[in-house]
Write an enzyme that holds these catalytic residues in place. Sequence first.
Site, PDB file in Angstrom:
ATOM      1  N   TYR A  65       0.818  -1.221   0.000  1.00  0.00           N
ATOM      2  CA  TYR A  65       0.000   0.000   0.000  1.00  0.00           C
ATOM      3  C   TYR A  65       0.849   1.267   0.000  1.00  0.00           C
ATOM      4  CZ  TYR A  65       1.427  -0.390   4.816  1.00  0.00           C
ATOM      5  OH  TYR A  65       2.205  -0.519   5.939  1.00  0.00           O
ATOM      6  N   GLY A  66       2.169   1.125   0.025  1.00  0.00           N
ATOM      7  CA  GLY A  66       3.047   2.289   0.170  1.00  0.00           C
ATOM      8  C   GLY A  66       4.066   2.401  -0.941  1.00  0.00           C
ATOM      9  N   GLU A  68      11.108  -4.594   5.228  1.00  0.00           N
ATOM     10  CA  GLU A  68      10.127  -3.983   6.129  1.00  0.00           C
ATOM     11  C   GLU A  68      10.538  -4.095   7.599  1.00  0.00           C
ATOM     12  OE1 GLU A  68       8.082  -2.109   4.898  1.00  0.00           O
ATOM     13  OE2 GLU A  68       7.298  -2.856   3.017  1.00  0.00           O
ATOM     14  N   LEU A 123       6.114   0.414  -2.245  1.00  0.00           N
ATOM     15  CA  LEU A 123       6.336  -0.728  -3.129  1.00  0.00           C
ATOM     16  C   LEU A 123       5.303  -0.817  -4.248  1.00  0.00           C
ATOM     17  CD1 LEU A 123       7.258  -3.318  -0.365  1.00  0.00           C
ATOM     18  CD2 LEU A 123       8.810  -2.454  -2.132  1.00  0.00           C
TER      19      LEU A 123
END
Length: 163
Positions: free
Chosen positions: A14-15, A89, A17
């Site tokens: 969701y970011g 992450e 990537l």
Amino acid sequence: MSSPCITMTRVFVYGTLKKGQPNYYRMFESANGKAEFLASACTTQKYPLVIAGKNNIPFLLNIPGQGHRVHGEIYKVDDKMLGFLDDFEDVPTLYQRTPIKLEVKEWVGKTEGEERPAAGSITEAFLYSTTTYQPDWPSLPCYENYDAYGDHGLQYVTRDERD
């Protein structure tokens, strides 16, 4: 001669990537493993997606029911890519990999031996969220669709640019 069984895992990003974002290229560096785009989707529940810290990193806070339904992309990744993503992450220190239910917006990936999920159907994937955050983070502005280049004015600092 049989080929080795390769485990593929679904991951929701969701970011940074996502397509068009600063770390998207990492999903397709062969040294990291294999990733295949499957679908655009959003979380079935609301979550606070905030931009926080000195590097303006997008964080999905594991506080179901607050914020917005978060938009992102589902990828099918092999074990090598999953290991890379866990390292990238900073699991389990910064993020935790947790299962999440998602509403499919558009499925474009191949499905082997299973029916192609229709738009509006519910599927599951892993998501990188955080339960460890600063006390003020839940009160930060929440986003439903992260864009590093958005009009929020919070420029993402890539790993190469960090001190």
